[in-house]
Design a protein around this motif. Structure first.
Motif, PDB file in Angstrom:
ATOM      1  N   THR A  94       0.854  -1.190   0.000  1.00 39.93           N
ATOM      2  CA  THR A  94       0.000   0.000   0.000  1.00 39.93           C
ATOM      3  C   THR A  94       0.889   1.239   0.000  1.00 39.93           C
ATOM      4  O   THR A  94       1.748   1.375   0.882  1.00 39.93           O
ATOM      5  CB  THR A  94      -0.913   0.036   1.241  1.00 39.93           C
ATOM      6  N   PRO A  95       0.722   2.152  -0.964  1.00 43.00           N
ATOM      7  CA  PRO A  95       1.507   3.391  -0.944  1.00 43.00           C
ATOM      8  C   PRO A  95       1.176   4.226   0.290  1.00 43.00           C
ATOM      9  O   PRO A  95       0.041   4.220   0.778  1.00 43.00           O
ATOM     10  CB  PRO A  95       1.061   4.117  -2.219  1.00 43.00           C
ATOM     11  N   ASN A  97       1.301   7.923   0.693  1.00 45.26           N
ATOM     12  CA  ASN A  97       1.548   9.100  -0.132  1.00 45.26           C
ATOM     13  C   ASN A  97       0.241   9.857  -0.334  1.00 45.26           C
ATOM     14  O   ASN A  97      -0.792   9.251  -0.607  1.00 45.26           O
ATOM     15  CB  ASN A  97       2.121   8.663  -1.485  1.00 45.26           C
ATOM     16  N   HIS A 101       0.432   8.784  -5.717  1.00 48.01           N
ATOM     17  CA  HIS A 101       1.332   7.741  -6.203  1.00 48.01           C
ATOM     18  C   HIS A 101       0.693   6.373  -5.969  1.00 48.01           C
ATOM     19  O   HIS A 101      -0.123   6.203  -5.063  1.00 48.01           O
ATOM     20  CB  HIS A 101       2.669   7.809  -5.477  1.00 48.01           C
ATOM     21  N   TYR A 102       1.074   5.394  -6.767  1.00 49.41           N
ATOM     22  CA  TYR A 102       0.560   4.038  -6.584  1.00 49.41           C
ATOM     23  C   TYR A 102       1.700   3.047  -6.774  1.00 49.41           C
ATOM     24  O   TYR A 102       2.703   3.336  -7.423  1.00 49.41           O
ATOM     25  CB  TYR A 102      -0.603   3.739  -7.531  1.00 49.41           C
ATOM     26  N   CYS A 103       1.552   1.867  -6.172  1.00 44.08           N
ATOM     27  CA  CYS A 103       2.632   0.882  -6.147  1.00 44.08           C
ATOM     28  C   CYS A 103       2.124  -0.491  -6.557  1.00 44.08           C
ATOM     29  O   CYS A 103       0.945  -0.809  -6.406  1.00 44.08           O
ATOM     30  CB  CYS A 103       3.247   0.780  -4.749  1.00 44.08           C
ATOM     31  N   CYS A 121       6.905   1.899  -7.665  1.00 48.88           N
ATOM     32  CA  CYS A 121       5.898   2.926  -7.397  1.00 48.88           C
ATOM     33  C   CYS A 121       5.973   4.012  -8.468  1.00 48.88           C
ATOM     34  O   CYS A 121       7.052   4.313  -8.993  1.00 48.88           O
ATOM     35  CB  CYS A 121       6.106   3.546  -6.018  1.00 48.88           C
ATOM     36  N   THR A 131       8.659   6.424  -3.572  1.00 47.20           N
ATOM     37  CA  THR A 131       7.425   6.553  -2.799  1.00 47.20           C
ATOM     38  C   THR A 131       7.497   5.680  -1.557  1.00 47.20           C
ATOM     39  O   THR A 131       7.940   4.527  -1.626  1.00 47.20           O
ATOM     40  CB  THR A 131       6.212   6.116  -3.647  1.00 47.20           C
ATOM     41  N   PHE A 133       5.928   3.260   1.341  1.00 47.06           N
ATOM     42  CA  PHE A 133       4.878   2.246   1.249  1.00 47.06           C
ATOM     43  C   PHE A 133       4.959   1.286   2.429  1.00 47.06           C
ATOM     44  O   PHE A 133       5.994   1.151   3.080  1.00 47.06           O
ATOM     45  CB  PHE A 133       4.976   1.461  -0.067  1.00 47.06           C
ATOM     46  N   THR A 203      -3.450  -6.729  -4.606  1.00 49.71           N
ATOM     47  CA  THR A 203      -2.268  -5.975  -5.037  1.00 49.71           C
ATOM     48  C   THR A 203      -1.883  -6.395  -6.446  1.00 49.71           C
ATOM     49  O   THR A 203      -1.844  -7.596  -6.752  1.00 49.71           O
ATOM     50  CB  THR A 203      -1.079  -6.237  -4.092  1.00 49.71           C
ATOM     51  N   ARG A 213      -2.224  -1.118 -11.514  1.00 52.04           N
ATOM     52  CA  ARG A 213      -2.823  -1.178 -10.184  1.00 52.04           C
ATOM     53  C   ARG A 213      -4.119  -1.976 -10.299  1.00 52.04           C
ATOM     54  O   ARG A 213      -4.773  -1.982 -11.340  1.00 52.04           O
ATOM     55  CB  ARG A 213      -3.070   0.215  -9.595  1.00 52.04           C
ATOM     56  N   ASN A 322      -4.885   5.056  -0.938  1.00 52.57           N
ATOM     57  CA  ASN A 322      -3.588   4.970  -0.272  1.00 52.57           C
ATOM     58  C   ASN A 322      -3.734   5.285   1.207  1.00 52.57           C
ATOM     59  O   ASN A 322      -4.785   5.734   1.668  1.00 52.57           O
ATOM     60  CB  ASN A 322      -2.612   6.012  -0.845  1.00 52.57           C
TER      61      ASN A 322
END
Length: 360
Positions: A94-95, A97, A101-103, A121, A131, A133, A203, A213, A322
Motif C-alpha cells: 500500500t503506498p 503518499n 502515487h501508486y505501487c 511505485c 514513494t 509504502f 495488489t 494497479r 492509499n
C-alpha cells in the motif's frame, strides 16, 4: 450485486501446496513479515522503521530486523530475514503518499535464508517515482479447521491460472479472466454463512515492471463461499491485464497467522460484519470524513507494539486508495489516514477496505 460467471482455471489448493514444501522448507513453514518504508531513497541494506515492522523470524532470531534499499528510481527492495520461501506465498503493498502515487509488487523471491520483495511505485501518469509504502509477505502450509479462516492466491494473467494458493480449510481457490483486465475469484468455504464478513486485499503484480494497479470491483458471499471481482488498470485508467495477489481473512490477522497476532482489525464502509476488531468486537472500528476523498479510520485498543496496515479501494472505475501518511497510535487506539484518488491523482470519494494488525 451479481458477479459475472467464473472461468474456472485453478487446481485444488491441496494439490498445489505439497509440491512446494519439503524437508528444506520445514523451518520456514507458516512464515510472515511486515514492514514500512518511510524513506524510499535509502541504500541497501538499511534497517527499516523498527516501530512498524515484525515477522515470524523473531521467534528464532529476535535481534534481526527487516531491511531495504533503493534499486533505482521508483524501485525498492525489502528483505525479511530468515523466512525465505522461493516465489511462494503472496505479497501486498500500500503506498503511503498523499499525492496519488501508486505501487505494485514486481516479484518476491528467496536469497537464502531471506525473503526479498521488490516493489515499484509511480506518480499519476505512470512515471516511476520514489514513494513510501507499507509491505507484507506471508506463506502458509498448514491447515486449521477453526472458526477463523484465511485464503490467498497469486494469479498470473498470461497463463490464466493461479500459480500458488492456500486455504485454511483446504477448500478450492478458483480464479479466471472474464474479460481483459477483469477477473473472477471464488474462495470455497472460508466465508461466514449468509453474512458478508471478513476482509479482502488485492495488489497488482508486474514482473514486466509496467504501470499497473488492481482493486476489488465487488465482493459478496454465496453460502460460505467468497466471490470477488478484481479489475486492473494502466496509467491512463484503462482496464488492462495484470497479475495480482488476493487475500481474504476472517476472524484473524491479515498476516494469516492463527495464533499471534491476536490484536487486529479490519474495516469496510457499509458491511457491518466486515467491520471487526479483535478487542472490541464486530462494528468496533469507526470512520470519519476529513475532506472529500480523505478519511480517518480508527481501531480502538489496537495501537500497541509494532503495527501494520493495508488498504485497497472497492468499486467500479480506476479510482484507488492509499495511506496519506504513516498510521499513528493515539493512546492505545490506532488511526489510519486514508486518501483516495481518481486516475489523474485528484482526491475523490471511494469505498475502502482497510486491514490493521499489531505484532501481538
Amino acid at each position: 450485486m451479481r458477479l459475472r460467471p467464473f472461468v474456472l482455471v485453478v487446481a485444488l489448493v491441496a494439490a498445489l501446496v505439497p509440491g512446494v514444501a519439503g524437508p528444506a522448507r520445514a523451518a520456514v513453514a507458516n512464515s510472515w513479515g511486515f514492514a514500512l518504508v518511510t524513506d524510499p531513497t535509502v541504500a541497501s541494506w538499511t534497517t527499516l522503521d523498527t516501530t512498524r515492522q515484525w515477522g515470524s523470524w523473531k521467534t528464532t532470531a529476535p535481534d534481526l530486523w527487516a531491511e531495504g534499499g533503493k534499486v533505482s528510481t521508483g524501485v525498492f527492495q525489502v528483505r525479511f530475514p530468515r523466512i525465505g520461501s522461493s516465489s511462494l506465498g503472496i505479497a501486498h503493498v500500500t503506498p503511503v503518499n498523499s499525492a496519488g502515487h501508486y505501487c505494485a509488487v514486481i516479484q518476491w523471491y528467496e536469497v537464502t535464508p531471506d525473503q526479498i520483495v521488490l516493489v515499484q511505485c509511480r506518480a499519476p501518469g505512470g512515471v516511476l517515482t520514489d514513494t513510501a509504502f507499507s509491505v507484507m509477505w506471508t506463506y502458509r502450509v498448514s491447515y486449521a479447521p477453526t472458526a477463523t479462516t484465511y485464503a490467498y492466491l497469486h494469479y498470473r494473467d498470461q497463463e490464466n491460472r493461479v500459480v500458488h494458493s492456500h486455504s485454511s480449510l483446504q477448500g478450492m481457490v478458483l480464479a479466471g479472466r472474464s474479460s481483459t483486465g477483469t477477473y473472477q475469484v471464488r474462495l470455497y468455504r472460508v466465508g461466514a454463512a449468509a453474512i458478508p464478513a471478513g476482509n479482502v486485499q488485492v495488489t497488482a503484480v508486474q514482473r514486466q515492471a509496467v504501470p499497473r494497479r488492481c482493486k476489488v470491483t465487488n465482493w459478496m458471499f454465496e453460502g460460505t463461499d467468497i466471490l470477488a471481482e478484481v479489475t486492473c488498470y494502466d496509467q491512463q485508467g484503462r482496464v488492462t491485464w495484470s497479475d495480482f495477489t488476493l487475500s481474504y481473512h476472517r476472524g484473524r490477522s491479515v498476516t494469516a497467522s492463527l495464533g499471534t497476532p491476536q490484536n487486529f482489525g479490519y474495516f469496510h464502509h457499509w458491511r457491518y460484519d466486515a467491520n471487526h476488531n479483535s478487542v472490541t468486537g464486530v462494528g468496533g472500528n469507526t470512520i470519519s470524513t476529513v475532506t472529500p476523498g480523505r478519511f480517518t479510520v480508527r481501531y480502538p485498543q489496537l495501537g500497541v507494539e509494532q503495527t501494520h496496515a493495508q488498504v485497497v479501494a472497492e468499486g467500479p472505475g480506476p479510482n484507488y486508495c492509499n495511506l496519506a501518511q504513516p498510521w499513528t497510535h493515539v493512546g492505545t487506539d490506532a488511526e489510519l489516514d486514508v486518501i483516495c484518488f481518481d486516475n489523474a491523482g485528484n482526491p475523490v470519494g471511494s469505498r475502502i477496505m482497510a486491514a490493521f494488525t499489531s505484532r501481538t
